[in-house]
Write a protein that holds these residues in place. Structure first.
Motif, PDB file in Angstrom:
ATOM      1  N   GLU A  83       0.863  -1.184   0.000  1.00 42.16           N
ATOM      2  CA  GLU A  83       0.000   0.000   0.000  1.00 42.16           C
ATOM      3  C   GLU A  83       0.896   1.230   0.000  1.00 42.16           C
ATOM      4  OE1 GLU A  83      -3.640  -0.031   2.631  1.00 42.16           O
ATOM      5  OE2 GLU A  83      -2.481  -1.642   3.550  1.00 42.16           O
ATOM      6  N   ALA A  84       0.641   2.142  -0.889  1.00 43.94           N
ATOM      7  CA  ALA A  84       1.491   3.331  -0.982  1.00 43.94           C
ATOM      8  C   ALA A  84       1.484   4.137   0.318  1.00 43.94           C
ATOM      9  CB  ALA A  84       1.048   4.213  -2.138  1.00 43.94           C
ATOM     10  N   LYS A  85       0.344   4.146   1.024  1.00 41.73           N
ATOM     11  CA  LYS A  85       0.236   4.929   2.256  1.00 41.73           C
ATOM     12  C   LYS A  85       0.931   4.256   3.442  1.00 41.73           C
ATOM     13  CE  LYS A  85      -3.510   7.027   3.485  1.00 41.73           C
ATOM     14  NZ  LYS A  85      -3.063   8.438   3.482  1.00 41.73           N
ATOM     15  N   ASN A  86       1.071   2.902   3.388  1.00 43.11           N
ATOM     16  CA  ASN A  86       1.669   2.202   4.539  1.00 43.11           C
ATOM     17  C   ASN A  86       2.404   0.931   4.089  1.00 43.11           C
ATOM     18  OD1 ASN A  86       2.392   1.264   7.036  1.00 43.11           O
ATOM     19  ND2 ASN A  86       0.330   0.594   7.638  1.00 43.11           N
ATOM     20  N   PRO A  87       3.635   1.103   3.635  1.00 42.19           N
ATOM     21  CA  PRO A  87       4.390  -0.062   3.149  1.00 42.19           C
ATOM     22  C   PRO A  87       5.268  -0.734   4.217  1.00 42.19           C
ATOM     23  CG  PRO A  87       5.562   1.921   2.572  1.00 42.19           C
ATOM     24  CD  PRO A  87       4.355   2.356   3.365  1.00 42.19           C
ATOM     25  N   TYR A  88       4.911  -0.552   5.486  1.00 44.36           N
ATOM     26  CA  TYR A  88       5.810  -1.016   6.546  1.00 44.36           C
ATOM     27  C   TYR A  88       5.222  -2.118   7.425  1.00 44.36           C
ATOM     28  CZ  TYR A  88       7.813   3.476   5.190  1.00 44.36           C
ATOM     29  OH  TYR A  88       8.317   4.523   4.466  1.00 44.36           O
ATOM     30  N   ARG A  89       4.173  -2.758   6.955  1.00 42.01           N
ATOM     31  CA  ARG A  89       3.573  -3.807   7.788  1.00 42.01           C
ATOM     32  C   ARG A  89       4.573  -4.950   7.974  1.00 42.01           C
ATOM     33  NH1 ARG A  89      -1.823  -2.668   8.304  1.00 42.01           N
ATOM     34  NH2 ARG A  89      -2.745  -1.374   6.651  1.00 42.01           N
ATOM     35  N   GLN A  90       4.687  -5.411   9.245  1.00 42.26           N
ATOM     36  CA  GLN A  90       5.725  -6.384   9.583  1.00 42.26           C
ATOM     37  C   GLN A  90       5.550  -7.714   8.873  1.00 42.26           C
ATOM     38  OE1 GLN A  90       8.452  -5.588  11.395  1.00 42.26           O
ATOM     39  NE2 GLN A  90       9.226  -7.604  10.774  1.00 42.26           N
ATOM     40  N   SER A  91       4.302  -8.171   8.714  1.00 46.33           N
ATOM     41  CA  SER A  91       4.077  -9.482   8.089  1.00 46.33           C
ATOM     42  C   SER A  91       4.574  -9.493   6.649  1.00 46.33           C
ATOM     43  CB  SER A  91       2.587  -9.848   8.149  1.00 46.33           C
ATOM     44  OG  SER A  91       1.812  -8.920   7.400  1.00 46.33           O
ATOM     45  N   ALA A  92       4.431  -8.356   5.967  1.00 45.41           N
ATOM     46  CA  ALA A  92       4.886  -8.281   4.578  1.00 45.41           C
ATOM     47  C   ALA A  92       6.402  -8.374   4.506  1.00 45.41           C
ATOM     48  CB  ALA A  92       4.400  -6.980   3.941  1.00 45.41           C
ATOM     49  N   TRP A  93       7.080  -7.668   5.380  1.00 46.97           N
ATOM     50  CA  TRP A  93       8.552  -7.696   5.359  1.00 46.97           C
ATOM     51  C   TRP A  93       9.093  -9.031   5.878  1.00 46.97           C
ATOM     52  CZ3 TRP A  93      11.416  -4.684   2.520  1.00 46.97           C
ATOM     53  CH2 TRP A  93      10.912  -3.460   2.107  1.00 46.97           C
ATOM     54  N   ASP A  94       8.376  -9.673   6.780  1.00 40.84           N
ATOM     55  CA  ASP A  94       8.789 -11.017   7.212  1.00 40.84           C
ATOM     56  C   ASP A  94       8.747 -11.978   6.035  1.00 40.84           C
ATOM     57  OD1 ASP A  94       9.205 -10.215   9.791  1.00 40.84           O
ATOM     58  OD2 ASP A  94       7.260 -10.931  10.541  1.00 40.84           O
ATOM     59  N   PHE A  95       7.710 -11.836   5.211  1.00 42.50           N
ATOM     60  CA  PHE A  95       7.599 -12.704   4.040  1.00 42.50           C
ATOM     61  C   PHE A  95       8.701 -12.375   3.027  1.00 42.50           C
ATOM     62  CE2 PHE A  95       5.538 -14.157   0.034  1.00 42.50           C
ATOM     63  CZ  PHE A  95       5.383 -15.490   0.393  1.00 42.50           C
TER      64      PHE A  95
END
Length: 570
Positions: free
Chosen positions: A153-165
């Motif tokens: 998401e352009a507004k919030n690209p910092y979600r932990q689950s996404a970066w864990d993946f």
């Protein structure tokens, strides 16, 4: 020239397919089903187009992004407010539009779209979805991918689950990735600038050199807005992937993926080899301990026999001197005169008393000396058994039972070691482990003494019981012969015969004492060693199997490594 390049590419694909086939056989032999499936998928996809795998969280705008990228004017990838299915959609080129359901988790969509002649697009469920199997099937699809398009998401690209993946994709599979900030129309210019830099910095921190980050709006693209951001993305694809480059890139990616899998196997095999080496050292240490104990115990037996013979020689020497003195002419005359008046036993009675005294002294003094030495021998053997028990309990574990590839091997080893501990404990606690039918033949009366202890605690009692066994009944042969000689005594002419007979029989008894005690005790010590070794039979069988299996697996791995390195060098 293009035909030559194409022929060369086909030849290299065929060669890689053979290598991956061998890799698949290796994973099957290892017994790791998930990895075997991964390799099988990789092999099946060698001849497919370059594969874009679109990943990201639910609501990041993945489906809208795919629809805008294909620019068909249709909703190819379904954009729903909630995840409804576990299905992965693989979008590939076809002369006409059609769909095939491969299995409950995979659907193939064929579209007559020009870009799909060179690439295939895979739409995956959200990485943070709650729908069962979504993450598992997405992870299964990643290894066969050629480029990961990570949509945020352009507004919030910092979600932990996404970066864990992302860490899983990059660290475990070394996959090429680009980053797309979707729905840029929902973010302010300042938010967009900050988040573009933030994603680039985050990707760099995670090990991506010069990360490619794009900001797009699927909505703006579908509305025909040139500021949608898709021009830059399509230029990147055209410059780096399409235009005839995709097949060779895919081939190289497949080689790298196969090598990644082979390296994982190598790391696991290295641990298995280290564990095998540690177990072999442990087993050799046990054998060394037993060999040292046998040597030490045999030396103790030698000293024991030597001490007993010294006592034996002293006793029999004293009796021989007494016999010679008593059978001398003066001694016989004195005894004859004295016996006439009844104050001294006659010669025959005296000889009988001498024989009885010999028997009593041999039994009492030899038995006492033997018991003193047996205590030391028993304590030495008991200490050795305790040392072995401690070695079993503290044997080194290198391959853990939660290992990615070889947990089953580790668990089997753990079970064998646990059984060894239990079996050795039972062995140590069982009195019969320390008894020997050759030592206790026809000696049923010893049972009550042995019943007083159990297992290793009875070892001293068992060894001390040797003092009551026929092996020490050396006076029997001596007294029998001496008794016959004494019974035939009538004249002084018999004196020399009696003395020589006594000396001969006591010497024969000495030899029998030394031989039988040495043989029986050393045989008993050897028997104990064999019985202790028998506890390790299952462990030894495990080591034998592991040595053969490792040789096969390491040989297969080395051949695959060589072939893959040659392909990468090309």
């Amino acid at each position: 020239m293009s035909q030559l390049i194409n022929a060369n590419l086909q030849a290299r694909r065929a060669r890689l397919e053979e290598i991956i086939k061998n890799l698949h056989e290796l994973t099957v032999r290892i017994g790791h089903e998930d990895m075997a499936k991964t390799v099988s998928e990789l092999r099946n996809r060698i001849f497919e187009p370059f594969m874009f795998v679109i990943v990201g969280e639910v609501k990041a705008g993945k489906s809208s992004f795919i629809n805008a990228l294909l620019a068909t004017g249709e909703e190819i990838a379904k954009a729903a407010p909630q995840p409804m299915t576990d299905t992965i959609q693989q979008i590939i080129y076809g002369e006409e539009r059609r769909e095939i359901t491969v299995n409950p988790y995979l659907k193939k969509i064929f579209l007559p779209v020009e870009i799909l002649r060179e690439i295939a697009i895979v739409d995956t469920p959200g990485t943070n979805t709650i729908v069962e199997h979504h993450q598992e099937i997405t992870e299964q699809f990643i290894p066969a991918s050629d480029l990961i398009v990570f949509v945020f998401e352009a507004k919030n690209p910092y979600r932990q689950s996404a970066w864990d993946f992302f860490k899983y994709i990059h660290a475990d599979w070394r996959k090429k990735a680009i980053f797309v900030l979707q729905q840029k129309d929902l973010a302010s210019a300042n938010e967009l600038a900050v988040n573009l830099q933030g994603v680039a910095d985050k990707a760099s921190t995670e090990g991506i050199e010069n990360p490619e980050v794009f900001a797009v709006s699927a909505k703006a693209e579908q509305e025909g807005d040139p500021a949608s951001g898709f021009v830059a993305l399509r230029d990147y694809i055209a410059s780096n992937i399409t235009g005839g480059r995709a097949p060779a890139l895919k081939l190289n990616n497949s080689v790298v993926t196969a090598q990644t899998i082979n390296e994982r196997i190598a790391a696991g095999l290295e641990l298995r080899r280290d564990q095998f080496a540690a177990d072999t050292r442990f087993r050799e240490d046990i054998q060394t301990t037993l060999s040292d104990q046998v040597a030490q115990s045999n030396k103790q037996v030698d000293l024991m026999v030597e001490n007993l013979l010294m006592s034996y020689d002293k006793i029999t020497g004293e009796k021989l001197a007494e016999l010679r003195d008593g059978l001398s002419m003066i001694g016989l005359l004195r005894r004859s005169l004295a016996s006439t008046f009844g104050s001294t036993p006659d010669a025959k009675t005296w000889l009988g008393d001498l024989a009885a005294g010999l028997e009593e002294e041999l039994n009492s003094r030899l038995r006492a000396r033997l018991n003193e030495n047996v205590v030391d021998l028993a304590e030495s053997i008991q200490q050795m058994v305790k040392v072995i028990d401690l070695k079993i309990r503290t044997s080194q574990t290198i391959l853990s039972n939660d290992h990615e590839l070889f947990s089953d091997i580790a668990e089997r080893r753990e079970n064998v070691l646990r059984d060894l501990q239990d079996q050795f404990n039972r062995f140590v606690s069982n009195t019969e482990s320390f008894t020997d039918k050759d030592l206790f033949a026809d000696r049923e009366n010893l049972a009550p003494n042995l019943a007083a202890g159990s297992g290793m605690a009875a070892l001293g009692v068992i060894l001390m019981a040797l003092s009551t066994l026929p092996v020490l009944d050396v006076t029997g042969g001596v007294l029998t012969t001496v008794g016959v000689l004494f019974a035939g005594f009538s004249t002084r002419g018999k004196r020399k015969r009696i003395v020589e007979g006594f000396a001969t029989e006591t010497q024969a008894g000495r030899q029998r004492l030394a031989t039988e005690l040495d043989d029986k005790l050393k045989s008993y010590i050897t028997t104990l060693r064999h019985r202790i070794e028998a506890n390790f039979s299952r462990f030894d069988e495990m080591l034998g199997r592991e040595e053969k299996n490792l040789a096969i697996l390491e040989g297969m791995h080395a051949e695959i490594s060589k072939d893959l390195e040659e392909m990468l060098a090309e």
